[in-house]
Motif scaffolding. Structure first.
Motif, PDB file in Angstrom:
ATOM      1  N   TYR A 156       0.824  -1.213   0.000  1.00  0.00           N
ATOM      2  CA  TYR A 156       0.000   0.000   0.000  1.00  0.00           C
ATOM      3  C   TYR A 156       0.862   1.269   0.000  1.00  0.00           C
ATOM      4  CZ  TYR A 156      -3.575   3.354   1.557  1.00  0.00           C
ATOM      5  OH  TYR A 156      -4.411   4.429   1.656  1.00  0.00           O
ATOM      6  N   ASN A 157       1.915   1.265   0.776  1.00  0.00           N
ATOM      7  CA  ASN A 157       2.791   2.444   0.865  1.00  0.00           C
ATOM      8  C   ASN A 157       3.975   2.387  -0.105  1.00  0.00           C
ATOM      9  OD1 ASN A 157       1.404   3.877   2.947  1.00  0.00           O
ATOM     10  ND2 ASN A 157       2.172   2.384   4.422  1.00  0.00           N
ATOM     11  N   GLU A 158       4.022   1.326  -0.893  1.00  0.00           N
ATOM     12  CA  GLU A 158       5.148   1.172  -1.814  1.00  0.00           C
ATOM     13  C   GLU A 158       4.786   1.549  -3.245  1.00  0.00           C
ATOM     14  OE1 GLU A 158       7.819   0.317  -0.290  1.00  0.00           O
ATOM     15  OE2 GLU A 158       7.010  -0.541   1.561  1.00  0.00           O
ATOM     16  N   ASP A 159       3.503   1.498  -3.577  1.00  0.00           N
ATOM     17  CA  ASP A 159       3.083   1.691  -4.964  1.00  0.00           C
ATOM     18  C   ASP A 159       1.891   2.647  -5.027  1.00  0.00           C
ATOM     19  OD1 ASP A 159       1.525   1.070  -7.486  1.00  0.00           O
ATOM     20  OD2 ASP A 159       3.269  -0.212  -7.821  1.00  0.00           O
ATOM     21  N   LYS A 160       2.049   3.734  -5.745  1.00  0.00           N
ATOM     22  CA  LYS A 160       1.011   4.767  -5.841  1.00  0.00           C
ATOM     23  C   LYS A 160      -0.277   4.216  -6.457  1.00  0.00           C
ATOM     24  CE  LYS A 160       0.234   9.440  -7.631  1.00  0.00           C
ATOM     25  NZ  LYS A 160       0.784  10.534  -8.471  1.00  0.00           N
ATOM     26  N   ASP A 161      -0.156   3.387  -7.496  1.00  0.00           N
ATOM     27  CA  ASP A 161      -1.336   2.822  -8.159  1.00  0.00           C
ATOM     28  C   ASP A 161      -2.131   1.922  -7.222  1.00  0.00           C
ATOM     29  OD1 ASP A 161      -0.653   4.118 -10.484  1.00  0.00           O
ATOM     30  OD2 ASP A 161       0.452   2.411 -11.296  1.00  0.00           O
ATOM     31  N   ILE A 162      -1.412   1.113  -6.431  1.00  0.00           N
ATOM     32  CA  ILE A 162      -2.071   0.214  -5.483  1.00  0.00           C
ATOM     33  C   ILE A 162      -2.783   1.024  -4.406  1.00  0.00           C
ATOM     34  CG2 ILE A 162      -1.677  -1.524  -3.686  1.00  0.00           C
ATOM     35  CD1 ILE A 162       0.578  -2.621  -5.442  1.00  0.00           C
ATOM     36  N   LYS A 163      -2.124   2.062  -3.929  1.00  0.00           N
ATOM     37  CA  LYS A 163      -2.725   2.923  -2.905  1.00  0.00           C
ATOM     38  C   LYS A 163      -4.019   3.559  -3.422  1.00  0.00           C
ATOM     39  CE  LYS A 163      -1.624   6.711   0.268  1.00  0.00           C
ATOM     40  NZ  LYS A 163      -2.928   7.389   0.160  1.00  0.00           N
ATOM     41  N   GLU A 164      -3.968   4.086  -4.637  1.00  0.00           N
ATOM     42  CA  GLU A 164      -5.146   4.731  -5.227  1.00  0.00           C
ATOM     43  C   GLU A 164      -6.287   3.729  -5.422  1.00  0.00           C
ATOM     44  OE1 GLU A 164      -6.369   7.164  -9.302  1.00  0.00           O
ATOM     45  OE2 GLU A 164      -4.252   6.935  -8.776  1.00  0.00           O
ATOM     46  N   MET A 165      -5.940   2.520  -5.885  1.00  0.00           N
ATOM     47  CA  MET A 165      -6.941   1.494  -6.115  1.00  0.00           C
ATOM     48  C   MET A 165      -7.628   1.078  -4.805  1.00  0.00           C
ATOM     49  SD  MET A 165      -7.678  -1.952  -5.844  1.00  0.00           S
ATOM     50  CE  MET A 165      -6.101  -2.747  -5.581  1.00  0.00           C
ATOM     51  N   LEU A 166      -6.822   0.863  -3.743  1.00  0.00           N
ATOM     52  CA  LEU A 166      -7.390   0.461  -2.461  1.00  0.00           C
ATOM     53  C   LEU A 166      -8.213   1.580  -1.833  1.00  0.00           C
ATOM     54  CD1 LEU A 166      -4.747  -1.731  -0.590  1.00  0.00           C
ATOM     55  CD2 LEU A 166      -6.959  -2.408  -1.486  1.00  0.00           C
ATOM     56  N   ASP A 167      -7.757   2.817  -1.952  1.00  0.00           N
ATOM     57  CA  ASP A 167      -8.522   3.947  -1.407  1.00  0.00           C
ATOM     58  C   ASP A 167      -9.899   4.029  -2.065  1.00  0.00           C
ATOM     59  OD1 ASP A 167      -6.537   4.663   0.343  1.00  0.00           O
ATOM     60  OD2 ASP A 167      -5.671   6.209  -0.934  1.00  0.00           O
ATOM     61  N   ASN A 168      -9.952   3.792  -3.364  1.00  0.00           N
ATOM     62  CA  ASN A 168     -11.242   3.781  -4.081  1.00  0.00           C
ATOM     63  C   ASN A 168     -12.114   2.613  -3.618  1.00  0.00           C
ATOM     64  OD1 ASN A 168     -10.690   6.059  -5.606  1.00  0.00           O
ATOM     65  ND2 ASN A 168      -9.740   4.893  -7.268  1.00  0.00           N
ATOM     66  N   HIS A 169     -11.466   1.465  -3.408  1.00  0.00           N
ATOM     67  CA  HIS A 169     -12.181   0.277  -2.917  1.00  0.00           C
ATOM     68  C   HIS A 169     -12.794   0.556  -1.545  1.00  0.00           C
ATOM     69  CE1 HIS A 169     -13.187  -3.855  -2.006  1.00  0.00           C
ATOM     70  NE2 HIS A 169     -12.374  -3.848  -0.968  1.00  0.00           N
ATOM     71  N   PHE A 170     -12.037   1.217  -0.670  1.00  0.00           N
ATOM     72  CA  PHE A 170     -12.544   1.546   0.667  1.00  0.00           C
ATOM     73  C   PHE A 170     -13.802   2.410   0.577  1.00  0.00           C
ATOM     74  CE2 PHE A 170      -7.926   1.280   2.401  1.00  0.00           C
ATOM     75  CZ  PHE A 170      -8.016  -0.097   2.426  1.00  0.00           C
ATOM     76  N   LYS A 171     -13.801   3.376  -0.357  1.00  0.00           N
ATOM     77  CA  LYS A 171     -14.945   4.283  -0.511  1.00  0.00           C
ATOM     78  C   LYS A 171     -16.203   3.509  -0.956  1.00  0.00           C
ATOM     79  CE  LYS A 171     -12.207   8.398  -1.579  1.00  0.00           C
ATOM     80  NZ  LYS A 171     -11.768   9.332  -2.651  1.00  0.00           N
ATOM     81  N   ILE A 172     -15.995   2.485  -1.781  1.00  0.00           N
ATOM     82  CA  ILE A 172     -17.123   1.665  -2.249  1.00  0.00           C
ATOM     83  C   ILE A 172     -17.690   0.831  -1.097  1.00  0.00           C
ATOM     84  CG2 ILE A 172     -17.783  -0.275  -3.752  1.00  0.00           C
ATOM     85  CD1 ILE A 172     -15.628   0.748  -5.729  1.00  0.00           C
ATOM     86  N   VAL A 173     -16.797   0.313  -0.256  1.00  0.00           N
ATOM     87  CA  VAL A 173     -17.206  -0.617   0.806  1.00  0.00           C
ATOM     88  C   VAL A 173     -17.790   0.100   2.029  1.00  0.00           C
ATOM     89  CG1 VAL A 173     -16.374  -2.393   2.421  1.00  0.00           C
ATOM     90  CG2 VAL A 173     -15.523  -2.355   0.066  1.00  0.00           C
ATOM     91  N   GLU A 174     -17.295   1.293   2.341  1.00  0.00           N
ATOM     92  CA  GLU A 174     -17.681   1.988   3.578  1.00  0.00           C
ATOM     93  C   GLU A 174     -19.194   2.102   3.804  1.00  0.00           C
ATOM     94  OE1 GLU A 174     -15.417   5.589   3.417  1.00  0.00           O
ATOM     95  OE2 GLU A 174     -13.587   4.610   4.134  1.00  0.00           O
ATOM     96  N   PRO A 175     -20.018   2.417   2.772  1.00  0.00           N
ATOM     97  CA  PRO A 175     -21.470   2.511   3.011  1.00  0.00           C
ATOM     98  C   PRO A 175     -22.097   1.202   3.492  1.00  0.00           C
ATOM     99  CG  PRO A 175     -20.888   3.559   0.931  1.00  0.00           C
ATOM    100  CD  PRO A 175     -19.670   2.841   1.403  1.00  0.00           C
ATOM    101  N   TYR A 176     -21.467   0.081   3.173  1.00  0.00           N
ATOM    102  CA  TYR A 176     -22.016  -1.228   3.546  1.00  0.00           C
ATOM    103  C   TYR A 176     -21.694  -1.598   4.998  1.00  0.00           C
ATOM    104  CZ  TYR A 176     -22.894  -1.904  -1.424  1.00  0.00           C
ATOM    105  OH  TYR A 176     -23.346  -1.769  -2.712  1.00  0.00           O
ATOM    106  N   LEU A 177     -20.807  -0.827   5.636  1.00  0.00           N
ATOM    107  CA  LEU A 177     -20.443  -1.126   7.019  1.00  0.00           C
ATOM    108  C   LEU A 177     -21.635  -0.933   7.950  1.00  0.00           C
ATOM    109  CD1 LEU A 177     -16.945   0.610   7.237  1.00  0.00           C
ATOM    110  CD2 LEU A 177     -17.393  -1.837   7.117  1.00  0.00           C
ATOM    111  N   LYS A 178     -22.496   0.051   7.645  1.00  0.00           N
ATOM    112  CA  LYS A 178     -23.654   0.331   8.503  1.00  0.00           C
ATOM    113  C   LYS A 178     -24.595  -0.870   8.551  1.00  0.00           C
ATOM    114  CE  LYS A 178     -23.448   5.261   7.421  1.00  0.00           C
ATOM    115  NZ  LYS A 178     -24.119   6.389   6.738  1.00  0.00           N
ATOM    116  N   ASP A 179     -24.833  -1.470   7.375  1.00  0.00           N
ATOM    117  CA  ASP A 179     -25.737  -2.622   7.320  1.00  0.00           C
ATOM    118  C   ASP A 179     -25.167  -3.821   8.065  1.00  0.00           C
ATOM    119  OD1 ASP A 179     -27.502  -1.174   5.790  1.00  0.00           O
ATOM    120  OD2 ASP A 179     -26.638  -1.849   3.890  1.00  0.00           O
ATOM    121  N   SER A 180     -23.829  -4.000   7.942  1.00  0.00           N
ATOM    122  CA  SER A 180     -23.212  -5.178   8.569  1.00  0.00           C
ATOM    123  C   SER A 180     -23.200  -5.064  10.081  1.00  0.00           C
ATOM    124  CB  SER A 180     -21.779  -5.363   8.062  1.00  0.00           C
ATOM    125  OG  SER A 180     -20.938  -4.326   8.543  1.00  0.00           O
TER     126      SER A 180
END
Length: 288
Positions: free
Chosen positions: A38-62
């Motif tokens: 995550y801290n070694e590759d800019k592309d990986i960091k950007e991809m995971l940050d976007n993934h987190f934004k997609i998943v975060e709304p589902y945390l309330k339901d879980s």
């Protein structure tokens, strides 16, 4: 809750990812492959940050708990079923003889090579070994190869690096595997290489003091009495058995963590200033 690489697994354990978009499902399956870098590759960091934004709304339901099932009323005992307890004498249970345990604390074993931050070469080797005997995708294989190539280009892994020859062997095997696979394959590390690399990885460990500081930082903002008590017990034991001792340069910081946890359990307030928190993050390599 804001997702991070550190809290992702714990925070998402109750999410049904089958209900999420396919891209999120794939990123979740391959999270371990991405997280190490995550801290070694800019592309990986950007991809995971976007993934987190997609998943975060589902945390309330879980987090919603299903209502507890109602308990069936207890059956009344009938007169015939009630046994008389009169004139019944219990035999005294024989007393157990207990042998005194030695109070001497066992000295904790430490890794031959301890580091504050895990070197990139060790991260690569560990990730490569984690592929062994598992079904992997072209994306996972190409990702790890990309990390190696980028590290070579940026000279974060050099030809003179301690494990340069091992990294080259890994790189060659990844290329060969990628060419031969068809979408997915069961990945197998050659036996001789596996034994050699496993020995290297097993010799490395994060300095216990730094590991405890990281756990405390990850607790910050998501602390509970149970989690605080669990970590306080670990910290106290580590100080007692020598896993963290006065020779460690982070000894005083670990003592401060112990005090912060103790104070929190007493007052229900975690009194850590921004300056103290940033100092701990710097030690743990989390200040980025």
């Amino acid at each position: 809750m804001k997702l991070t690489v550190k809290n992702y697994k714990e925070a998402t354990k109750n999410i049904d990812f089958k209900k999420l978009p396919e891209a999120a499902q794939e990123a979740h399956k391959e999270f371990d492959s991405f997280a190490d870098f995550y801290n070694e590759d800019k592309d990986i960091k950007e991809m995971l940050d976007n993934h987190f934004k997609i998943v975060e709304p589902y945390l309330k339901d879980s987090g919603k708990k299903s209502p507890a099932p109602k308990k069936a009323p207890a059956k009344k005992k009938t007169a015939s079923s009630q046994k008389s307890t009169k004139n019944v004498t219990k035999k005294a249970a024989p007393k157990r003889t207990t042998t005194k345990k030695t109070t001497a604390q066992k000295k904790a074993q430490r890794k031959p090579i301890e580091v504050d931050l895990m070197p990139l070469e060790i991260k690569v080797i560990r990730r490569y070994l984690n592929f062994h005997n598992k079904k992997v995708t072209e994306r996972q294989v190409s990702l790890l190869y990309k990390v190696i190539q980028k590290a070579a280009t940026e000279k974060t892994i050099r030809k003179t690096s301690k494990y340069a020859s091992e990294i080259k062997s890994i790189s060659n095997d990844l290329i060969k595997t990628y060419k031969d696979m068809n979408g997915t394959c069961k990945f197998e590390v050659p036996d001789s290489l596996y034994t050699k690399l496993k020995k290297i990885v097993d010799d490395y460990g994060v300095t216990p003091a730094v590991a405890l500081i990281k756990r405390f930082i990850n607790l910050y903002g998501n602390i509970t009495k149970t989690k605080a008590q669990r970590l306080l017990t670990t910290v106290t034991n580590s100080l007692k058995n020598g896993k963290v001792d006065k020779a460690d340069k982070e000894f005083e910081q670990v003592k401060n963590v112990q005090k912060h946890l103790h104070d929190y359990l007493e007052s229900d307030k975690l009194l850590v200033t921004n300056v103290q928190l940033k100092g701990l993050q710097g030690i743990a390599g989390l200040g980025k």
